[in-house]
Scaffold this motif. Structure first.
Motif, PDB file in Angstrom:
ATOM      1  N   ALA A 151     -19.203   7.599 -58.336  1.00 32.95           N
ATOM      2  CA  ALA A 151     -18.270   8.252 -59.246  1.00 32.95           C
ATOM      3  C   ALA A 151     -17.435   9.273 -58.492  1.00 32.95           C
ATOM      4  CB  ALA A 151     -19.041   8.935 -60.375  1.00 32.95           C
ATOM      5  N   ALA A 152     -16.287   9.598 -59.039  1.00 32.40           N
ATOM      6  CA  ALA A 152     -15.429  10.632 -58.460  1.00 32.40           C
ATOM      7  C   ALA A 152     -15.144  11.681 -59.527  1.00 32.40           C
ATOM      8  CB  ALA A 152     -14.112  10.021 -57.970  1.00 32.40           C
ATOM      9  N   PRO A 153     -15.137  12.949 -59.171  1.00 30.99           N
ATOM     10  CA  PRO A 153     -15.576  13.490 -57.887  1.00 30.99           C
ATOM     11  C   PRO A 153     -17.087  13.381 -57.741  1.00 30.99           C
ATOM     12  CG  PRO A 153     -15.111  15.263 -59.435  1.00 30.99           C
ATOM     13  CD  PRO A 153     -14.687  14.003 -60.118  1.00 30.99           C
ATOM     14  N   PHE A 154     -17.572  13.359 -56.504  1.00 31.08           N
ATOM     15  CA  PHE A 154     -19.001  13.193 -56.237  1.00 31.08           C
ATOM     16  C   PHE A 154     -19.490  14.319 -55.333  1.00 31.08           C
ATOM     17  CE2 PHE A 154     -22.371  11.655 -53.381  1.00 31.08           C
ATOM     18  CZ  PHE A 154     -23.349  11.350 -54.307  1.00 31.08           C
ATOM     19  N   PHE A 155     -20.532  14.996 -55.781  1.00 28.71           N
ATOM     20  CA  PHE A 155     -21.095  16.096 -55.007  1.00 28.71           C
ATOM     21  C   PHE A 155     -22.611  16.010 -55.000  1.00 28.71           C
ATOM     22  CE2 PHE A 155     -17.300  17.903 -57.167  1.00 28.71           C
ATOM     23  CZ  PHE A 155     -16.506  18.080 -56.062  1.00 28.71           C
ATOM     24  N   VAL A 156     -23.197  16.402 -53.905  1.00 25.60           N
ATOM     25  CA  VAL A 156     -24.642  16.605 -53.825  1.00 25.60           C
ATOM     26  C   VAL A 156     -24.892  18.097 -53.651  1.00 25.60           C
ATOM     27  CG1 VAL A 156     -26.749  16.205 -52.492  1.00 25.60           C
ATOM     28  CG2 VAL A 156     -25.136  14.333 -52.865  1.00 25.60           C
ATOM     29  N   VAL A 157     -25.677  18.655 -54.556  1.00 25.93           N
ATOM     30  CA  VAL A 157     -26.155  20.028 -54.411  1.00 25.93           C
ATOM     31  C   VAL A 157     -27.661  19.928 -54.201  1.00 25.93           C
ATOM     32  CG1 VAL A 157     -26.410  22.292 -55.480  1.00 25.93           C
ATOM     33  CG2 VAL A 157     -24.339  20.943 -55.901  1.00 25.93           C
ATOM     34  N   ALA A 158     -28.111  20.264 -53.007  1.00 25.89           N
ATOM     35  CA  ALA A 158     -29.529  20.159 -52.671  1.00 25.89           C
ATOM     36  C   ALA A 158     -30.140  21.547 -52.579  1.00 25.89           C
ATOM     37  CB  ALA A 158     -29.710  19.416 -51.345  1.00 25.89           C
ATOM     38  N   THR A 159     -31.367  21.663 -53.027  1.00 27.23           N
ATOM     39  CA  THR A 159     -32.111  22.903 -52.839  1.00 27.23           C
ATOM     40  C   THR A 159     -33.262  22.633 -51.887  1.00 27.23           C
ATOM     41  OG1 THR A 159     -33.729  22.593 -54.637  1.00 27.23           O
ATOM     42  CG2 THR A 159     -31.579  23.526 -55.219  1.00 27.23           C
ATOM     43  N   GLN A 160     -33.629  23.630 -51.130  1.00 26.65           N
ATOM     44  CA  GLN A 160     -34.805  23.480 -50.290  1.00 26.65           C
ATOM     45  C   GLN A 160     -35.506  24.818 -50.138  1.00 26.65           C
ATOM     46  OE1 GLN A 160     -34.148  22.072 -46.316  1.00 26.65           O
ATOM     47  NE2 GLN A 160     -33.095  23.900 -45.629  1.00 26.65           N
ATOM     48  N   ASN A 161     -36.823  24.730 -49.982  1.00 22.56           N
ATOM     49  CA  ASN A 161     -37.630  25.909 -49.734  1.00 22.56           C
ATOM     50  C   ASN A 161     -37.650  26.179 -48.232  1.00 22.56           C
ATOM     51  OD1 ASN A 161     -38.358  26.097 -52.498  1.00 22.56           O
ATOM     52  ND2 ASN A 161     -39.888  24.502 -52.184  1.00 22.56           N
ATOM     53  N   PRO A 162     -37.918  27.416 -47.828  1.00 20.98           N
ATOM     54  CA  PRO A 162     -37.998  27.708 -46.395  1.00 20.98           C
ATOM     55  C   PRO A 162     -38.975  26.772 -45.690  1.00 20.98           C
ATOM     56  CG  PRO A 162     -38.005  29.741 -47.662  1.00 20.98           C
ATOM     57  CD  PRO A 162     -38.093  28.618 -48.652  1.00 20.98           C
ATOM     58  N   GLY A 163     -38.682  26.457 -44.424  1.00 21.84           N
ATOM     59  CA  GLY A 163     -39.441  25.456 -43.688  1.00 21.84           C
ATOM     60  C   GLY A 163     -40.890  25.804 -43.461  1.00 21.84           C
ATOM     61  N   ASP A 164     -41.273  27.094 -43.608  1.00 26.27           N
ATOM     62  CA  ASP A 164     -42.665  27.452 -43.383  1.00 26.27           C
ATOM     63  C   ASP A 164     -43.509  27.277 -44.639  1.00 26.27           C
ATOM     64  OD1 ASP A 164     -41.537  29.481 -44.844  1.00 26.27           O
ATOM     65  OD2 ASP A 164     -42.239  31.114 -43.568  1.00 26.27           O
ATOM     66  N   GLN A 165     -42.911  26.794 -45.732  1.00 24.13           N
ATOM     67  CA  GLN A 165     -43.667  26.550 -46.954  1.00 24.13           C
ATOM     68  C   GLN A 165     -44.493  25.280 -46.800  1.00 24.13           C
ATOM     69  OE1 GLN A 165     -42.624  27.890 -50.670  1.00 24.13           O
ATOM     70  NE2 GLN A 165     -42.588  29.735 -49.431  1.00 24.13           N
ATOM     71  N   ILE A 166     -45.624  25.221 -47.479  1.00 23.12           N
ATOM     72  CA  ILE A 166     -46.528  24.074 -47.373  1.00 23.12           C
ATOM     73  C   ILE A 166     -45.869  22.829 -47.968  1.00 23.12           C
ATOM     74  CG2 ILE A 166     -48.753  23.148 -48.165  1.00 23.12           C
ATOM     75  CD1 ILE A 166     -49.825  26.004 -48.138  1.00 23.12           C
ATOM     76  N   GLY A 167     -46.026  21.697 -47.277  1.00 20.42           N
ATOM     77  CA  GLY A 167     -45.569  20.412 -47.803  1.00 20.42           C
ATOM     78  C   GLY A 167     -44.099  20.146 -47.623  1.00 20.42           C
TER      79      GLY A 167
END
Length: 321
Positions: A151-167
């Protein structure tokens, strides 16, 4: 025109565009309190046709910001919760055999929406993360030898936890480079936190948000952003910043040419959101950490502890034109 299912219309008037941006900032500011800088960067990222990575500790409003963006901008929205057992087919879709017709029928996955929230993207395995690569770069996905436009417009908004978090599984450099900006929410100031604690539930307020713009208006805004003027001295300034990232003893891997292009696109959008007559050095400095921070690889001997400190060091090392 945007790649994918194209939306075309006559450009909206400057006054209509200005109202749309101001209304969007006001609406987002009522949900995400005391974070005007982050809201400006998020809107700039989308207007530059970029994808946004929001990284911070749990509970600081990362998911809320993504949901508020979708509702405020009038975009179709799907949330994908990334987990260790997520498969690429859970994102893209799968072909299902229909016994009555004797044929396979493609069942689209959640990627076929205008704004995708990839929630906690670094909790999925690299195989699942890679399902986003083609979509983010080419605005299309390939399944069973068939290419399907998004679809247009197309966006990805990603969230992430800090890399030192478990898993968590660190995002590879190729994946990080697909995100135009990476922003951090941070803790609210005391007054904003008090309002959050004592005031109306933000999730209930989110349900009441009405779109202040439309996908067609968003495409019109993107066209106007690309028309923003970047003068020759500012191109010199950007090249000097890029060169500094490559030559600094504190940085092992500096910005690529694509990183330089991202810096120009983000600065154009920031200037447009802030209603500047052109792109100024202030716009480049305002977006530099968000654009460059996740693309730079610090040297092992560097004294700078965070991407923001490293980026500020680069800015301090280059004279403003």
């Amino acid at each position: 025109m945007q790649r994918g299912n194209t939306l075309e219309q006559l450009p909206a008037s400057p006054d209509a565009q200005r109202r749309a941006i101001d209304d969007a900032r006001d609406a987002l500011g009522k949900i995400i309190l005391g974070k005007n800088e982050q809201i400006t960067l998020a809107l700039s990222c989308l207007l530059a046709r970029g994808h946004l990575l929001i990284e911070d500790l749990p509970g600081l409003g990362k998911t809320m910001l993504a949901q508020a963006l979708a509702k405020t901008l009038g975009l179709s929205f799907r949330r994908i919760q990334f987990t260790s057992d997520l498969l690429p087919a859970d994102i893209i879709g799968v072909s299902v055999f229909r016994q009555n017709s004797g044929e396979f029928e493609f069942q689209p996955g959640p990627i076929f929406s205008q704004l995708i929230l990839a929630d906690e993207v670094n909790r999925a395995t690299p195989k699942a993360q890679s399902a986003l690569l083609e979509a983010m770069e080419e605005y299309q996905v390939s399944v069973d030898g068939v290419t399907r436009e998004l679809a247009a417009p197309f966006f990805v908004v990603a969230t992430q936890n800090p890399g030192d978090q478990i898993g968590t599984f660190p995002l590879p450099e190729s994946q990080l480079d697909r995100f135009l900006m990476r922003v951090e929410i941070g803790y609210p100031d005391e007054a904003s936190e008090r309002e959050l604690i004592a005031g109306e539930d933000r999730r209930e307020m989110l349900d009441e948000i009405e779109a202040v713009t439309s996908p067609e208006m968003l495409v019109s805004l993107q066209k106007s952003v690309r028309a923003q003027t970047v003068s020759a001295p500012l191109i010199d300034y950007i090249q000097a910043l890029v060169r500094q990232t490559r030559e600094s003893a504190d940085i092992e891997v500096g910005l690529s040419p694509r990183g330089a292009q991202a810096l120009v696109a983000a600065a154009r959008a920031h200037a447009f959101v802030e209603e500047h007559s052109g792109v100024y050095p202030d716009d480049i400095q305002a977006v530099f950490a968000a654009v460059a921070g996740h693309r730079l690889k610090p040297a092992g001997s560097t004294r700078f502890r965070s991407p923001s400190e490293l980026c500020q060091h680069v800015l301090d090392s280059v004279a403003i034109p």
